[in-house]
Scaffold this active site. Sequence first.
Site, PDB file in Angstrom:
ATOM      1  N   TYR A  98      -6.273  -0.827  -6.901  1.00 39.08           N
ATOM      2  CA  TYR A  98      -5.736  -2.088  -6.359  1.00 39.08           C
ATOM      3  C   TYR A  98      -5.092  -1.920  -4.987  1.00 39.08           C
ATOM      4  CZ  TYR A  98      -1.220  -1.187  -8.983  1.00 39.08           C
ATOM      5  OH  TYR A  98      -0.069  -0.701  -9.506  1.00 39.08           O
ATOM      6  N   GLU A  99      -4.794  -3.042  -4.368  1.00 38.68           N
ATOM      7  CA  GLU A  99      -4.343  -3.074  -2.965  1.00 38.68           C
ATOM      8  C   GLU A  99      -5.358  -2.433  -2.029  1.00 38.68           C
ATOM      9  OE1 GLU A  99      -1.966  -4.911  -2.253  1.00 38.68           O
ATOM     10  OE2 GLU A  99      -1.074  -5.108  -4.227  1.00 38.68           O
ATOM     11  N   GLY A 100      -6.622  -2.658  -2.321  1.00 40.04           N
ATOM     12  CA  GLY A 100      -7.686  -2.076  -1.512  1.00 40.04           C
ATOM     13  C   GLY A 100      -8.117  -0.758  -2.117  1.00 40.04           C
ATOM     14  N   ARG A 139       0.821  -1.218   0.000  1.00 40.50           N
ATOM     15  CA  ARG A 139       0.000   0.000   0.000  1.00 40.50           C
ATOM     16  C   ARG A 139       0.851   1.264   0.000  1.00 40.50           C
ATOM     17  NH1 ARG A 139      -5.246  -2.061   3.658  1.00 40.50           N
ATOM     18  NH2 ARG A 139      -6.065  -3.262   1.902  1.00 40.50           N
TER      19      ARG A 139
END
Lengths: 592, 592
Positions: B434-436, B294
């Site tokens: 992406y990555e949340g 993140r």
Amino acid sequence: MPIYNSPTKDLQFVLHNLLNVSTQDISGYDELDADFTNAVLEEAGKVATDVLAPLNPVGDVEGCKLENGVVRTPTGFDKAFKVMKDGGWTALDCDPEYGGQGLPYVMNSAVQEAFVSANMAFNMYQGLTHGAYSAIHAHGTDAQKQKWLPKMVTCEWTGTMNLTESHCGTDLGLMRTKAVPQDDGSFKITGQKIFISAGDHDLAENIVHLVLAKIPGGPDGIKGVSLFIVPKIMVDDEGTLGDPNGVTVGKIEEKMGIHGNATCVMDYDEATGYLLGDEHKGMRAMFTMMNEARVGVGLQGYAQAEVAYQNAVFYANDRLQGRAVTGAQFPEKAADPLIVHPDIRRNLMDQKSFVEGARAFTMWGANLIDRAHKNNDAEADGLISLMTPVLKGFLTDKGFEYATAAQQVYGGHGYIEEWGMSQFARDARIAMIYEGANGVQALDLVGRKLAQDGGKHVMAFFEMVKTFIKENDGNEALKADFLEPLKAASKDMQSAGMYFMQNGMKNPNNALSGSYDFMHLMGHVCLGLMWARMAKAAQEALDAGDTDRDFLETKIATGRYYMARQLPATAMHLARINTGADTVMALDAAQF
Amino acid sequence: MPIYNSPTKDLQFVLHNLLNVSTQDISGYDELDADFTNAVLEEAGKVATDVLAPLNPVGDVEGCKLENGVVRTPTGFDKAFKVMKDGGWTALDCDPEYGGQGLPYVMNSAVQEAFVSANMAFNMYQGLTHGAYSAIHAHGTDAQKQKWLPKMVTCEWTGTMNLTESHCGTDLGLMRTKAVPQDDGSFKITGQKIFISAGDHDLAENIVHLVLAKIPGGPDGIKGVSLFIVPKIMVDDEGTLGDPNGVTVGKIEEKMGIHGNATCVMDYDEATGYLLGDEHKGMRAMFTMMNEARVGVGLQGYAQAEVAYQNAVFYANDRLQGRAVTGAQFPEKAADPLIVHPDIRRNLMDQKSFVEGARAFTMWGANLIDRAHKNNDAEADGLISLMTPVLKGFLTDKGFEYATAAQQVYGGHGYIEEWGMSQFARDARIAMIYEGANGVQALDLVGRKLAQDGGKHVMAFFEMVKTFIKENDGNEALKADFLEPLKAASKDMQSAGMYFMQNGMKNPNNALSGSYDFMHLMGHVCLGLMWARMAKAAQEALDAGDTDRDFLETKIATGRYYMARQLPATAMHLARINTGADTVMALDAAQF
């Protein structure tokens, strides 16, 4: 495959509850009763959903191809274009003298929204034609009008606008394309134009290019620019097509979006052209097209946000992911749908409240255009002139922002082309750029429009807001949720105007450093006014016993969201404006 | 072809003037003297400019192709990957026990910025490997570490993260991929994973997939998820490659951007996997990768804005269009360059002040990660845990916004792929997802991180801001331009936190309706703090007789811009937050 359904009910609300079109004293408006407009919008919606929307991804994936000097449009575009022509959709607001249906511009705008949402790239073929039609209609001789307009009204021949050259876009005074006078009164046009939307294609038997060029010996710069009609195929006096003119397609540009529309480099090599309007007055004639086109581009902005929003709502209801923080709402399912989550709501409400406000703003603007043109109303003309850069700049910036926000609802799927959300964002992006990049709109607004005619149009707008607030002072349903936020936002706008007056004189950079923020500030005030008026109209319909209570209550709730959550942006824009040019202009060019 | 030059001087300023890394009491930091970091950054910059940047458009146009079950990367990626491996760039901060160079994470982050700006899609092949390396390093057995890590440190083998399935992204509890225990202690993994970045390619001889799956009979939902090492090619105990494992590529997704990176659908059919960490504790192990990832994604956000900004500045100086409103600045030329226009300045200053603030914020975050990991500092660990969603969410939202703003400077050319500005925007867009997705980051921030450990990390942050303001109270150079705006912004953030405390208890939707705005509000406060500190550091360097006055004065002027023109956004976010859930949650799902 993305969905699309034309928001006929909401358009009807805007036309009748907000604008009361059928009772307005404008030529042709008496025809616009609710049954008629509903029937037209329903039919347009069917074409949009059944014919245009399915071709939107096709156009995106296939794009246009240049084959042996001719542009091929994507599969199915030819049939769809025939549907548009056969249905008379290209002629709605055109002059009956040339085969048009003579409906008001506001009606055409409402119909256009559906077409643009369904397939923006496709709709540009007729949209550009309409712009060229308007310029010839306004500036052509009778003979020119007789010769060119009837076929353009039906889109048997389409039109284009040729302004940009590789080294000049905004600054058209740098133009190099030449127009050399011939003995027969025509001109030979030579030069290269770029970014020509619908510059070539296989949808029509001829293309009528409107081309800006300089007649040698004329004034320098922008004052020496003239406008010419340059057909792709020569047309004789009986209207029969003859030989090809000296116009070729250099290439098709590879773009971020609107792949279904051919953006061409056009090479003019001693092409025959006919002067449109007066020598060296080409910019004035071109502006007839551009102002209409700018309002149309603003519509593109919110229309892309609308279709993206519809899909985001569908997905938010369909996709099961996580549980509502206040407890499972669908315990029988593996998870709750996305729409239970507050941040998904926040996102969808941002989109919804923008799109509906933008729709009202655009139709109000179209209404002003009708009033200005059909009634020769100078006040309406001044007001729409003031509003045009806001309609273009604010609605396209926000349209792209919310098309992107809708894409975000899809998570990873939003980034995958197959799902269609990327296309809405990529297509929406161009609207911030063409017909005058949004920075140029802001410059037009603050550098020119605010002070136009001694500032009387902006004063008229303030007066309009003030009057509305005053007239509804006793309306408790509106007061806290609508009137007070509108008053505060309008006050921010006035403060910004005051700042410009006090500081722009000393140094114009103080005003122009805040131009972009002002365009957004004013956009919010305009949408705030629209929302306050819509809330009032909805409340009146409820009070009068309108049975569609759900729609009307939703309308008011959506307006409340806009006033509570979007209007606070005006204070931020004002704060930025009030810092003037100091920090903006602090660096030397080499320090960036 | 777009330009790119690594901002080594600015990175040096952040590392040494702002963070004083070489004097920090963290293991390995004593190596980070200015000459050393400068040498590393210069070398990395050369690789970025000479090797990676020229391949960025190549990757975008060619994309990745699935041929006979194998993914082919774009032309030249293989040679560039060899340069990265041979130069040791994949191993900078890896553990020397497994062949790494053992440099601090902050040094790796500074180097990464250059690689990501130059070619984000390419850099993901090693970026994902680094994430997988970290997870195995943190949770693997000694035998696993010996077996897998040395080849991953060198990128002879690359890594992936396999979380998402078509029906579940954020809500991984819905996962269906199964892991069936075998007699030899291994597992048979069966299921389909989607959106697997670098899922297959031709750059490495093996790929180490980290796969989340459920062991039958385990707990329901997210508590029954375990993490597995699943190689593409089986590896025996001597490290020799054997037969292919049961892993195949279903397809490559067509995406909006990062075309140079293969985003794969991965099909696992009784593939052999090895448990990594404890049974049913897969999420914990995966989070080791995700937190690092993140912060890395936040870096992608501003790194794309940086390269887009560099090109926008180049174009703004090169493109002649119009005249300065205060009078021609280059009367000998046909027109002035774009950079004379205040709105172009406003746009460039927005970009510049964001990117430099974001760089400082990210390196400060990387410094906290080092302090947390190497010094086992719980306070640093808590603080970076709080900051992670802000670094990811705020920097990627703004990174995309400013990559788009840089594209706008190009006018029509910005929309044409050939000019490269579209790619920066399209590539930057994924970082918001992406990555949340960023909405999930906001939820993590407000729903979890603010209250973590009794709210002590956010209190520590407030204390940090307060202390800085207090300590510099007598500094007249900072006071009006930096300290006062920072104080006001920080107060807005405290008010928002207070609102959440008072109203979130009654109804958590009151807090979560404001989560996205809070993430942005806090992002601005963080960048405001960074700018105030940088201004102080620059002033101190000036006072100490640093000869690069131009750089330092530009730094201070850029900071003034941020404080004056960007920080006012905090009041808008607070106003939105203070309206709570009422308007956000007003509609039924069917009313959208």
